[in-house]
Design an enzyme around this catalytic site. Sequence first.
Site, short mmCIF file in Angstrom:
data_model
loop_
_atom_site.label_atom_id
_atom_site.label_comp_id
_atom_site.label_asym_id
_atom_site.label_seq_id
_atom_site.Cartn_x
_atom_site.Cartn_y
_atom_site.Cartn_z
N HIS A 145 3.70 1.77 -1.79
CA HIS A 145 3.96 2.05 -3.21
C HIS A 145 2.69 2.60 -3.88
O HIS A 145 2.75 3.56 -4.65
CB HIS A 145 4.35 0.76 -3.95
CG HIS A 145 5.62 0.12 -3.50
ND1 HIS A 145 5.66 -1.07 -2.81
CD2 HIS A 145 6.91 0.51 -3.64
CE1 HIS A 145 6.91 -1.39 -2.58
NE2 HIS A 145 7.70 -0.46 -3.05
N ALA A 172 0.81 -1.22 0.00
CA ALA A 172 0.00 0.00 0.00
C ALA A 172 0.85 1.27 0.00
O ALA A 172 0.38 2.32 -0.44
CB ALA A 172 -0.95 -0.01 1.19
P1 AMP Z 1 11.17 0.44 -2.73
O1 AMP Z 1 10.42 -0.39 -3.72
O2 AMP Z 1 11.26 -0.16 -1.37
O3 AMP Z 1 12.51 0.93 -3.26
O4 AMP Z 1 10.31 1.76 -2.52
C1 AMP Z 1 9.88 2.53 -3.61
C2 AMP Z 1 9.33 3.83 -3.09
O5 AMP Z 1 8.24 3.56 -2.21
C3 AMP Z 1 10.35 4.65 -2.29
O6 AMP Z 1 10.19 6.03 -2.58
C4 AMP Z 1 9.97 4.34 -0.87
O7 AMP Z 1 10.31 5.36 0.04
C5 AMP Z 1 8.46 4.22 -0.99
N1 AMP Z 1 7.91 3.45 0.13
C6 AMP Z 1 8.33 2.24 0.57
N2 AMP Z 1 7.63 1.88 1.65
C7 AMP Z 1 6.76 2.89 1.91
C8 AMP Z 1 5.77 3.12 2.90
N3 AMP Z 1 5.51 2.24 3.88
N4 AMP Z 1 5.07 4.28 2.85
C9 AMP Z 1 5.31 5.19 1.89
N5 AMP Z 1 6.22 5.03 0.92
C10 AMP Z 1 6.94 3.91 0.93
#
Ligand code: AMP
Length: 286
Positions: free
Chosen positions: A37, A35
Site C-alpha cells: 500500500h 509496504a
Molecule cells: P487492498 O487494501 O488489499 O484492497 O489493496 C489496495 C491496493 O493495494 C490495491 O490496488 C492492491 O492491488 C494494492 N496492493 C495490495 N498488495 C500489494 C502488494 N503486495 N504490492 C503492491 N500493491 C499491492
Amino acid sequence: MLRITDPKSFQTQAMADRAAGLTTALVPTMGFFHAGHLSLMRWAREHADRVYVSLFVNPTQFGANEDLDAYPADLERDAKLAAGAGVDMLFTPQRDDVYAPDHATWVEVPELGQNLCGLTRPVHFRGVATIVSILLNLAQPSMAVFGQKDWQQLAIIRRMARDLFIPTRIVGRPIVREADGLAMSSRNVYLGEAERAQAPGLQQGLKHIAALADAGERDAATLKQALADFYAEHVPGGEVDYIELVDPDAIVPVDALTGPTLAAVAVRLGKARLIDNLVLLDDSEG
Ligand code: AMP
C-alpha cells in the site's frame, strides 16, 4: 493529513483541489497497510500535487462465506502510516454513507471478471468495479493507483475506465514482496507458522515456469501441469484454487504462449487464500 468520513465533504474538497488547478491521485484501499500500500502512496506523492487515500472495506465485493467481518483493521496505525507517506487526505466512509439502503446501481465488466478469481468469487468484481466507480466519481482524480498483485482487478478497472470514458489515468504498480518472495497482503496475518513457511513457494513456482517458458516451452497445459507439480512438492499444505495462463489484458485463458502471458494462481493455505501472478515472456522494461 486531513481525515474525512463524509462522502460529500470528500467530493467538495477534491473539487476544490481540482478548481485550484492541482493534479490529484487517488489510492483506493481496504486498509491494514503494508509496504505494498505504502509503495502506491509514495508513487502518488511523487506524481501528484494532492494524494488521497480511501480506506473502505467494501462489503459488496465479499461473498456470503468470505471474511468481511474478520477483515483485519487498525485505523489509527493506518492513519499514521498514511501521514508518514505524505498523504494529504484519508477518506474513511461508513458503509451506510456509501451504499444507501436502496442502492440499485452496479458496474460490471463480465468478460474480464468471469475467469480466475471470478470463478470462485462470483460477486467480487462487480463489487470492485462499483466501488471504484463511486470513488472515482467522488474524487474525480487525475490518476488512480492500483497494485499489480490484483492483476485481474487492475485489468477490469482499466477496461471500465476506457469504456466509460472516465477521465482518470489508471496506473498499475509492481507487486511488493517480503524478503522471501511472498507477495504482501493484509490477509497474510491469517497464515499460521507452518503455512507461512510454505507461502514463498507460490512465487518460486511462478518463476520456475517463467524459466521453462524462457527456455522455449510454449504449451500452456504443460506449463500449468509443471506449476501444479511444483506446488504439490513445495506447497504441500496448499489447496490450489486455480492455476491459469491468460492474456494479460483480456484475462482469457490461452492454449499456447505467443507473447507476454499472465500466469496467475490462487492457493488456499489454512485460513488464507493467497493470490500471485507473473508475466511470462515479459518484454516490458524492468
Ligand atoms: P487492498 O487494501 O488489499 O484492497 O489493496 C489496495 C491496493 O493495494 C490495491 O490496488 C492492491 O492491488 C494494492 N496492493 C495490495 N498488495 C500489494 C502488494 N503486495 N504490492 C503492491 N500493491 C499491492
